[in-house]
Design an enzyme around this catalytic site. Structure first.
Site, mmCIF file in Angstrom:
data_model
loop_
_atom_site.group_PDB
_atom_site.id
_atom_site.type_symbol
_atom_site.label_atom_id
_atom_site.label_comp_id
_atom_site.label_asym_id
_atom_site.label_seq_id
_atom_site.Cartn_x
_atom_site.Cartn_y
_atom_site.Cartn_z
ATOM 1 N N GLN B 31 -7.715 2.716 -5.830
ATOM 2 C CA GLN B 31 -8.156 3.886 -5.075
ATOM 3 C C GLN B 31 -8.356 5.056 -6.033
ATOM 4 O O GLN B 31 -7.909 5.031 -7.168
ATOM 5 C CB GLN B 31 -7.074 4.262 -4.054
ATOM 6 C CG GLN B 31 -5.712 4.524 -4.718
ATOM 7 C CD GLN B 31 -4.567 4.547 -3.721
ATOM 8 O OE1 GLN B 31 -4.738 4.994 -2.603
ATOM 9 N NE2 GLN B 31 -3.398 4.084 -4.137
ATOM 10 N N ASP B 86 5.509 6.556 -2.385
ATOM 11 C CA ASP B 86 5.861 7.967 -2.596
ATOM 12 C C ASP B 86 7.373 8.175 -2.531
ATOM 13 O O ASP B 86 7.877 9.162 -3.054
ATOM 14 C CB ASP B 86 5.174 8.848 -1.561
ATOM 15 C CG ASP B 86 5.596 8.502 -0.150
ATOM 16 O OD1 ASP B 86 5.162 7.459 0.355
ATOM 17 O OD2 ASP B 86 6.397 9.254 0.440
ATOM 18 N N GLY B 138 1.335 -6.412 -0.910
ATOM 19 C CA GLY B 138 2.297 -6.626 0.166
ATOM 20 C C GLY B 138 2.210 -8.012 0.775
ATOM 21 O O GLY B 138 3.217 -8.670 1.033
ATOM 22 N N ASP B 155 4.437 1.062 5.613
ATOM 23 C CA ASP B 155 4.180 2.460 5.342
ATOM 24 C C ASP B 155 2.721 2.698 4.969
ATOM 25 O O ASP B 155 2.321 3.807 4.653
ATOM 26 C CB ASP B 155 5.104 2.874 4.179
ATOM 27 C CG ASP B 155 5.173 4.377 4.015
ATOM 28 O OD1 ASP B 155 4.753 5.086 4.945
ATOM 29 O OD2 ASP B 155 5.638 4.828 2.963
ATOM 30 N N THR B 157 -1.148 3.405 5.449
ATOM 31 C CA THR B 157 -1.717 4.218 6.525
ATOM 32 C C THR B 157 -3.109 3.804 6.964
ATOM 33 O O THR B 157 -3.490 4.041 8.088
ATOM 34 C CB THR B 157 -1.817 5.691 6.084
ATOM 35 O OG1 THR B 157 -2.495 5.721 4.825
ATOM 36 C CG2 THR B 157 -0.468 6.310 5.963
ATOM 37 N N ASP B 158 -3.851 3.200 6.085
ATOM 38 C CA ASP B 158 -5.281 3.123 6.358
ATOM 39 C C ASP B 158 -5.766 1.704 6.622
ATOM 40 O O ASP B 158 -5.888 0.900 5.705
ATOM 41 C CB ASP B 158 -6.030 3.712 5.157
ATOM 42 C CG ASP B 158 -7.525 3.793 5.429
ATOM 43 O OD1 ASP B 158 -7.941 3.466 6.555
ATOM 44 O OD2 ASP B 158 -8.258 4.176 4.508
#
Lengths: 483, 289
Positions: B31, B86, B138, B155, B157-158
């Protein structure tokens, strides 16, 4: 290959120049840079419809190239190590037809393996050549057709010394390669042409660790699906010629059936893809091979699946293996390949290339990312967990040797009648029956229908294979030659 | 200087944050990561142009994804956090003494490094001795895990970006397999408000509903999310998110929170009618496994 020259993109550059000139179109296409069809612009974008233009002096003409298309073809020939190259816009089907029609006319013999794509047999319907089929060996466990063995081909050649060409399917959909060099030498020894259907082999030209490509093996013609591993737009393809071919004659043959309004979108995509392959192919396919090999290891680690690779090589019918292909044998988890194929799409939103009775094939290419590979592997693991069944009903082999009663052309044009499939045993079929993909015929026009073939068709239908070819959409009936 | 970061929430809706400085920008293998400093949200980090979290509102998200399952499950020992590079989720988990191990699986090492540098208040969670960080995909990490965890927190998000694989049926299936018989999985459920986002949200519920015997959805208000509204999924093999909520036990822990309370816990499962309707539609549409 001249790397400095390969940086050029003559067609693409000509289109860019043309776009900047803002020429007012009073020629076809009638959408006039999209203005007459706003919905199309919405779908494709202004840049795309803006280069959907007609042949004209600054943009050359595919039917008779003299400027930018000619240059682009010369660059393709240089990149692929060919004496001459044609850009093709009718799919690799048109390249295959170009090969067969250039090599044979009505009544000529052509030696070919039975597991050819339907486009090759369709070409025989067009030109009236006589097929001499070679049984491809079948791997008993995997149920896949293999490569051509030299002894089988030599026998066929010696029995048919008048044959005009040997047609070689290399690599197969599953990545199986024949001993291409030996086959080409054999053809040339008997004065025959060596034609190679390289629909699944564009990448072989650009990576030193992959099996030998047709031009390097000395073949006379090769049909190369640039839109498969080469990265160009669907329907674009190339036809490569070796030194022995007369390109003027081949050009005439191509123009018999080729459109006179070739799409510049397709041609520009070939131009750009050729450049990328020439400049970055080596590293790109290194990465593809690495991804495929990782996927193979991970899939084999799940257990129950068999993702096969170079260990299959046997020096004959599996002379080499294209490691970028990811084919997986699924019968040991009790599921047919086509069942896994459907589960992947319906339950896991993963579309793979095809599933046959015993295998699935996932197409790995320059567009793949490691996270997508993880999804595929994860889904296969989950399918095993949720859907695995006891292994039953093993269908030993997929290859059924055809009995050719007449040429495909004669059968295609003979008077025929339609019968329920169960009543066709012993009759001569006048149409194709195939699972699509891979599009390899179970029956071709001119072949005798047997009980074994009908059983196989019923089995494939029951498993959910997409069956194509016959007029009858559910394959409950077949067209046969009137007695 | 008039310097704004904008994120398109739909083709027709844009959220903009005034930015003081851009602190970081680099592409990883997965990313493009950017970090900005802003007067209203403090520092915030984006992935391919979408806000992942900001200093101002990360507490909502980290508290809601951790305390909700932790207040339900009676004995959590082993936790797996997918994504979560994070450290915010690990930080909240670290409040619980009974937890023995926290495995954080994050594919993008650069993301973790950037968070350590710019968001030390989150990243401190990764320094807890019970935390092990795995730089792995993952799905791959989960593939061979069986009956190992009490709680899995997704966790990521997208559902449309590089973490797409963590919103798939194979992912929920792998989580189910990796959990103990009374395990819980919580995950990001997206935002159902805009038309573009509705289908991914439906599809997530459909997959989770098929994978877990108890599958409920709860909500929170997170300003940097599309429409400021965010859902979480609660997939469980045994414990019900409200019936098994142990209020006194959680209160006795005296964990300091800014968003989560046990009252809010119950309220968060009370969804607006349109959300309830679309979830129920998916439950009725379920396919047979």
């Amino acid at each position: 290959m001249n790397l400095e020259k390969q940086k050029q993109t003559p067609i693409f550059s000509a289109l860019e120049r043309f776009r900047k000139q803002r020429v007012v179109p009073f020629d076809v296409p009638g959408h006039k840079r999209g203005r007459g069809n706003p919905e199309l612009v919405e779908l494709l974008g202004e840049r795309c419809v803006g280069i959907d233009v007609n042949s004209m002096k600054p943009l050359d003409n595919l039917c008779h190239p003299i400027s930018v298309i000619k240059e682009a073809e010369e660059l393709v020939a240089d990149a692929f190590g060919a004496a001459h190259a044609f850009l093709m816009v009718g799919g690799t089907t048109s390249s295959v037809q170009g090969m067969v029609l250039s090599a044979c006319k009505a009544g000529d013999k052509i030696i070919l393996p039975r597991n050819v794509h339907k486009s090759a047999i369709n070409a025989l319907v067009l030109c009236g050549a006589i097929p001499v089929y070679i049984d491809p060996k079948v791997d008993k466990k995997l149920g896949i057709p293999l490569g051509m063995e030299i002894e089988d081909v030599r026998r066929a050649v010696e029995e048919n010394k008048d044959a005009k060409a040997i047609f070689i399917n290399n690599p197969t959909y599953y990545g199986i390669c024949s001993d291409l060099k030996a086959l080409v030498e054999l053809a040339h020894e008997f004065g025959m042409l060596a034609l190679v259907d390289e629909a699944h082999g564009t990448h072989l030209y650009f990576n030193r660790n992959l099996p030998v490509c047709a031009m390097a093996a000395g073949a006379d013609m090769a049909a190369v699906s640039m839109h498969k591993s080469g990265g160009s737009l669907t329907q674009s393809s190339i036809l490569l010629l070796g030194e022995r071919m007369n390109e003027r004659y081949v050009s005439q043959i191509i123009n018999l059936t080729q459109t006179t309004s070739a799409s510049y979108l397709l041609m520009a995509s070939l131009d750009i893809s050729r450049k990328n392959l020439a400049l970055r192919g080596e590293e790109s396919f290194e990465k593809v091979a690495r991804l495929a090999s990782y996927a193979r290891d991970e899939i084999n680690a799940i257990g129950g699946y068999y993702a096969y690779g170079k260990e299959l090589i046997n020096g004959g019918s599996i002379y080499d293996f294209d490691v970028t292909k990811l084919a997986v044998y699924t019968r040991d988890i009790g599921l047919a390949g086509i069942e896994v194929y459907d589960l992947l799409r319906d339950e896991y939103d993963i579309q793979i290339e095809f599933g046959d009775i015993s295998n699935i094939l996932a197409y790995i290419s320059i567009g793949d990312r490691i996270q997508d590979i993880e999804r595929l592997v994860g889904a296969l693991a989950d399918i095993k967990r949720l859907y695995a069944k006891d292994v039953t009903n093993v269908f030993i082999s997929e290859y059924i040797a055809p009995i050719v009663a007449m040429t495909p052309q004669k059968a295609f044009y003979s008077p025929k009648e339609t019968l329920p499939i169960k009543e066709t045993v012993g009759r001569v079929c006048s149409e194709f029956v195939m699972c699509y993909p891979p599009g390899i015929p179970i029956l071709a026009p001119g072949e005798v229908i047997t009980k074994e073939i009908i059983d196989y068709i019923e089995f494939a239908k029951e498993k959910g294979c997409s069956m194509q070819g016959p007029e009858s959409p559910d394959i409950s009936q077949l067209n046969v030659i009137m007695d | 200087m008039n310097y704004w970061f904008s994120e398109m929430h739909t083709d027709n809706v844009k959220m903009s944050i005034r930015v003081e400085n851009q602190l970081f920008s680099k592409k990883s293998d997965f990313q493009r990561i950017d970090v900005f400093d802003s007067p209203e949200f403090g520092k915030f980090i984006t992935s391919d142009g979408s806000v992942i979290f900001s200093e101002k509102d990360e507490f909502v998200y980290d508290e809601m994804i951790v305390h909700v399952p932790m207040a339900v499950h009676p004995h959590v020992k082993r936790v797996l956090v997918i994504g979560g590079g994070d450290g915010g989720v690990a930080r909240e988990l670290a409040h619980y003494e009974e937890i023995e191990s926290i495995d954080v699986v994050e594919p993008d090492e650069m993301f973790v490094e950037v968070c350590r540098e710019f968001f030390p208040d989150n990243a401190c969670g990764l320094s807890d001795p019970r935390v092990s960080v795995y730089y792995q995909d993952g799905l791959r990490f989960l593939r061979n895990r069986c009956d190992e965890y009490d709680l899995i927190i997704n966790d990521a998000t997208d559902p449309l970006g590089h973490t797409e694989g963590l919103f798939t049926k194979e992912f929920y299936g792998s989580c189910y397999k990796a959990l103990h018989d009374d395990g819980i999985m919580v995950y990001q459920h997206g935002s159902p408000f805009f038309d573009e986002d509705e289908e991914p949200c439906r599809s997530m519920h459909r997959k989770a509903f098929l994978s877990f015997p108890i599958s409920r959805v709860y909500q929170a208000h997170i300003p940097t999310c599309p429409a400021g509204y965010w859902l979480f999924g609660f997939g469980s093999k045994k414990y019900h998110p409200i019936d098994d909520l142990d209020i006194s036990r959680w209160k006795a822990r005296n964990i300091k929170t800014w968003y989560y309370t046990v009252n809010l816990h119950r309220g968060a499962f009370m969804l607006p009618k349109y959300v309830e309707d679309l979830l129920e539609e998916e439950e009725k549409n379920k396919k047979i496994i």
